[in-house]
Design an enzyme around this catalytic site. Structure first.
Site, mmCIF file in Angstrom:
data_model
loop_
_atom_site.group_PDB
_atom_site.id
_atom_site.type_symbol
_atom_site.label_atom_id
_atom_site.label_comp_id
_atom_site.label_asym_id
_atom_site.label_seq_id
_atom_site.Cartn_x
_atom_site.Cartn_y
_atom_site.Cartn_z
ATOM 1 N N HIS A 188 -34.862 -16.217 -33.622
ATOM 2 C CA HIS A 188 -34.714 -16.916 -34.896
ATOM 3 C C HIS A 188 -33.250 -17.171 -35.212
ATOM 4 O O HIS A 188 -32.914 -18.174 -35.833
ATOM 5 C CB HIS A 188 -35.399 -16.131 -36.011
ATOM 6 C CG HIS A 188 -36.880 -16.239 -35.928
ATOM 7 N ND1 HIS A 188 -37.663 -15.264 -35.360
ATOM 8 C CD2 HIS A 188 -37.718 -17.240 -36.267
ATOM 9 C CE1 HIS A 188 -38.915 -15.650 -35.384
ATOM 10 N NE2 HIS A 188 -38.988 -16.852 -35.920
ATOM 11 N N ARG A 294 -38.544 -23.126 -43.326
ATOM 12 C CA ARG A 294 -38.630 -21.679 -43.084
ATOM 13 C C ARG A 294 -38.006 -20.979 -44.286
ATOM 14 O O ARG A 294 -36.790 -20.869 -44.384
ATOM 15 C CB ARG A 294 -37.858 -21.303 -41.814
ATOM 16 C CG ARG A 294 -38.496 -21.787 -40.514
ATOM 17 C CD ARG A 294 -37.646 -21.330 -39.325
ATOM 18 N NE ARG A 294 -38.322 -21.457 -38.054
ATOM 19 C CZ ARG A 294 -38.163 -22.475 -37.202
ATOM 20 N NH1 ARG A 294 -37.350 -23.468 -37.502
ATOM 21 N NH2 ARG A 294 -38.814 -22.492 -36.061
ATOM 22 N N ARG A 330 -43.195 -22.857 -45.522
ATOM 23 C CA ARG A 330 -43.899 -21.737 -44.893
ATOM 24 C C ARG A 330 -43.635 -20.473 -45.702
ATOM 25 O O ARG A 330 -42.481 -20.194 -46.051
ATOM 26 C CB ARG A 330 -43.389 -21.559 -43.459
ATOM 27 C CG ARG A 330 -44.104 -20.426 -42.740
ATOM 28 C CD ARG A 330 -43.664 -20.326 -41.313
ATOM 29 N NE ARG A 330 -42.312 -19.782 -41.201
ATOM 30 C CZ ARG A 330 -41.670 -19.659 -40.047
ATOM 31 N NH1 ARG A 330 -42.234 -20.077 -38.923
ATOM 32 N NH2 ARG A 330 -40.468 -19.156 -39.997
ATOM 33 N N GLU A 428 -50.059 -20.176 -33.955
ATOM 34 C CA GLU A 428 -49.002 -19.649 -33.087
ATOM 35 C C GLU A 428 -49.445 -18.420 -32.318
ATOM 36 O O GLU A 428 -48.613 -17.701 -31.747
ATOM 37 C CB GLU A 428 -47.699 -19.417 -33.861
ATOM 38 C CG GLU A 428 -47.836 -18.752 -35.191
ATOM 39 C CD GLU A 428 -46.555 -18.750 -36.015
ATOM 40 O OE1 GLU A 428 -45.477 -19.110 -35.521
ATOM 41 O OE2 GLU A 428 -46.652 -18.364 -37.190
ATOM 42 N N ASP A 452 -43.776 -19.040 -30.903
ATOM 43 C CA ASP A 452 -44.594 -17.830 -30.830
ATOM 44 C C ASP A 452 -45.814 -18.044 -29.948
ATOM 45 O O ASP A 452 -46.250 -17.113 -29.270
ATOM 46 C CB ASP A 452 -45.010 -17.382 -32.236
ATOM 47 C CG ASP A 452 -43.893 -16.576 -32.890
ATOM 48 O OD1 ASP A 452 -43.319 -15.714 -32.207
ATOM 49 O OD2 ASP A 452 -43.589 -16.834 -34.064
ATOM 50 N N ARG A 462 -39.985 -13.335 -26.614
ATOM 51 C CA ARG A 462 -39.127 -14.530 -26.681
ATOM 52 C C ARG A 462 -37.653 -14.175 -26.866
ATOM 53 O O ARG A 462 -36.779 -15.015 -26.716
ATOM 54 C CB ARG A 462 -39.608 -15.481 -27.783
ATOM 55 C CG ARG A 462 -39.423 -14.972 -29.190
ATOM 56 C CD ARG A 462 -40.180 -15.822 -30.203
ATOM 57 N NE ARG A 462 -39.309 -16.671 -30.991
ATOM 58 C CZ ARG A 462 -39.677 -17.320 -32.098
ATOM 59 N NH1 ARG A 462 -40.931 -17.247 -32.515
ATOM 60 N NH2 ARG A 462 -38.851 -18.067 -32.765
ATOM 61 N N CYS A 499 -44.554 -27.965 -34.748
ATOM 62 C CA CYS A 499 -43.266 -27.718 -35.401
ATOM 63 C C CYS A 499 -42.382 -26.735 -34.636
ATOM 64 O O CYS A 499 -41.268 -26.465 -35.056
ATOM 65 C CB CYS A 499 -43.474 -27.231 -36.827
ATOM 66 S SG CYS A 499 -44.208 -25.605 -36.896
HETATM 67 C C1 PEP Z 1 -42.909 -21.060 -33.892
HETATM 68 O O1 PEP Z 1 -43.239 -19.897 -33.651
HETATM 69 O O2 PEP Z 1 -42.960 -21.983 -33.073
HETATM 70 C C2 PEP Z 1 -42.392 -21.416 -35.238
HETATM 71 C C3 PEP Z 1 -42.261 -22.661 -35.620
HETATM 72 O O3 PEP Z 1 -42.004 -20.389 -36.015
HETATM 73 P P1 PEP Z 1 -40.696 -19.502 -35.775
HETATM 74 O O4 PEP Z 1 -39.907 -20.108 -34.660
HETATM 75 O O5 PEP Z 1 -39.975 -19.486 -37.068
HETATM 76 O O6 PEP Z 1 -41.288 -18.184 -35.411
HETATM 77 MG MG MG Z 2 -43.401 -18.478 -35.293
#
Ligand code: PEP
Ligand code: MG
Length: 541
Positions: A188, A294, A330, A428, A452, A462, A499
């Site tokens: 993130h 976010r 979100r 996700e 995710d 990740r 997204c």
């Molecule tokens: C994702 O998991 O692809 C997502 C958009 O949320 P984040 O990257 O904030 O976990």
């Molecule tokens: Mg995510």
């Protein structure tokens, strides 16, 4: 000139001066201070501020029926009120004629040492609390937690690594580029950094603090840094920067144009943001709306949980400035790599699989309701959609909708206006893909979070850079799940958008268009390049 190789996180090039950020390093002035009264006053004010913060946290924990958590904060207040500790600090300030910071550093450490030498292991552990409090009082005195700030001249921010909450506290006005010795593509922190729209290079292994204050070129496109470049190289990069600017300007001709393939298939292009101030970039790049706001940013940037009013003002700003374009906010996705110390979440062996996102919201409903109330109040000012992260079961989504309805009723009883809004689910996890039909039946839209989804489909952390070779968002299992989600959504009249980072991956645009995706949500800077790509496609050819 030295060349430091790294990995490209965000494209572009800049020339500037490096400022090296080192987390929580307090350079304490050891000189003499004559005005002891003023220093003692500063110390007392800092103590009061930290105590007030602890009381607020204790109240929040109580409200969430977390009496153990509340007790911890109350015990911190008791430590901060300890006469022995306070006198020790004040003596250093007065008798040695030192500043408040010096008194705190030495006084708190003395007391921690004394406690550590006691035979009782329970009491011994309190020395860690004292050291933690020392850091907080120092932060209060030195403003260290307020932001990463190196003055008003533009600079290249270098660091060993940055957490998501540190990226959230970057001084956006003056940072020209980011260079990290560590870092990882999919965290993130990296996603937030990419959203800043400046060149970023990570995993620059040879980077060190020795670069502080030096001239450098950051080549985000090719993933390297040139330290103390020679004149010829600077001239070359001046040209590169001019060309980049010309390219960006040339994309502006696409503003106001439809995002449609040559054979007439249209798609909506949205932008991902994490900060209300990003709205201007979204509008400059002509996105159809915000596909993912976010909201986590608000929860990461301060040491305290943001109030309903603070959240409302942020959401309202975005919704109002974007109106009539839609905004998908979100609900908070904290936990895992987005740590928020004030929530006192327990340490977990597997935080990505632990207490995070919707699980926190559904466990701490008061905290969840504050956010939902703020969103509902903001809905009056535009076109709001709410999406819930990390949903794995239908009951979770139903419970979210129940809490939302409860908030709406409460607001109406208070005669507070609520506008119209839609609700959606983040897809996700493989579980949510498998039950996508049932979720789509309950939702207005689905939004695929490919970051995710990749992590959980492939069972690959990740955030772990040593697994980069294995973390493959193009894996057929991921792509197939995107197709399954789109088809399930369409069976139930739901719009489906993507997204996660894959939405901006130009090598997959044609695949997604052929699947019939309704929307792609990407960094604001990717909107126009993606529009260009889509307008070149001919799906019938
Ligand atoms: C994702 O998991 O692809 C997502 C958009 O949320 P984040 O990257 O904030 O976990
Ligand atoms: Mg995510």
């Amino acid at each position: 000139m030295q060349k430091f190789e790294g990995k490209s996180l965000a494209a572009g090039a800049v020339i500037g001066k490096i400022r090296f950020y080192r987390e929580a390093e307090y350079e304490i002035d050891e000189g003499d201070y004559d005005d002891s009264d003023a220093e003692i006053e500063r110390f007392e004010a800092a103590l009061e501020a930290v105590k007030a913060h602890k009381f607020a946290l204790a109240e929040l924990a109580e409200a969430n029926s977390d009496s153990d958590g509340a007790l911890v904060f109350v015990s911190h207040v008791a430590l901060l009120e300890d006469r022995g500790l306070i006198t020790r600090v004040e003596n250093y300030i007065r008798e040695m004629r030192k500043c408040a910071e010096f008194g705190v550093k030495v006084g708190f450490n003395d007391v921690a040492d004394d406690i550590r030498s006691l035979p009782d292991p329970y009491i011994m552990r309190r020395s860690d609390d004292i050291l933690e409090l020392e850091k907080e009082v120092l932060e209060e005195l030195m403003g260290a937690s307020r932001g990463i700030y190196f003055g008003k001249d533009p600079y290249i921010l270098a660091a060993y690594d940055l957490t998501a909450s540190e990226v959230a506290r970057i001084d956006r006005k003056h940072v020209q580029a980011i260079v990290l010795k560590e870092g990882n593509m999919n965290t993130h922190a990296s996603i937030l950094a990419k959203g800043l729209g400046i060149p970023c290079v990570i995993r620059v292994e040879t980077l060190s603090y020795a670069s502080d204050g030096k001239e450098a070129i950051v080549d985000g496109t090719n993933g390297f840094v040139l330290l103390q470049p020679d004149e010829e190289t600077v001239r070359k990069y001046d040209d590169v920067m001019r060309e980049n600017k010309a390219f960006t300007n040339s994309l502006m001709r696409l503003k106001g144009k439809m995002t449609v393939t040559k054979d007439g298939q249209e798609v909506r292009l949205y932008a991902n943001i994490s900060n209300p101030y990003d709205v201007s970039t979204v509008l400059e790049n002509d996105a159809s709306g915000i596909g993912l706001y976010r909201s986590d940013f608000l929860f990461l940037k301060d040491r305290e949980y943001p109030s309903e009013e603070e959240q409302y003002l942020s959401y309202r700003k975005v919704v109002e400035e974007m109106n009539p374009r839609s905004v998908i906010i979100r609900t908070v996705d904290i936990g895992s790599d987005k740590s928020v110390p004030y929530l006192q979440l327990p340490d977990e062996e597997n935080p990505a699989l632990g207490m995070r996102a919707i699980r926190i919201s559904l466990t701490r409903k008061d905290f969840f309701k504050t956010q939902l109330r703020a969103m509902l109040r903001a809905s009056v000012y535009g076109n709001l959609r709410i999406v819930f992260p990390m949903i794995t079961s239908v009951w979770e989504f139903k419970e979210c909708k129940e809490v939302l309805a409860e908030c709406e009723e409460e607001l109406k009883r208070e005669h507070t206006a609520v506008g119209t809004y839609k609700v959606g689910v983040m897809i996700e996890t493989p579980a949510s893909v498998i039950i996508a039909d049932q979720l789509a039946d309950e939702a207005d839209f689905l939004s695929v979070g490919t970051n995710d989804l990749t992590q959980f489909t492939l069972a690959i952390d990740r955030q772990n850079p040593t697994l980069d070779r294995f973390y493959d968002p193009h894996h057929p299992a991921v792509i197939e799940q995107i197709r399954m989600t789109i088809e399930a959504g369409h069976r139930h009249g739901c719009l489906v958008l993507i997204c996660g980072e894959l939405a901006g991956d130009i090598s997959l645009t044609e695949t997604f268009m052929r699947m019939g995706v309704d929307g792609l949500s990407v960094n604001p800077q990717f909107v126009l390049p993606l529009r260009q790509r889509i307008r070149e496609l001919d799906l019938k050819a």
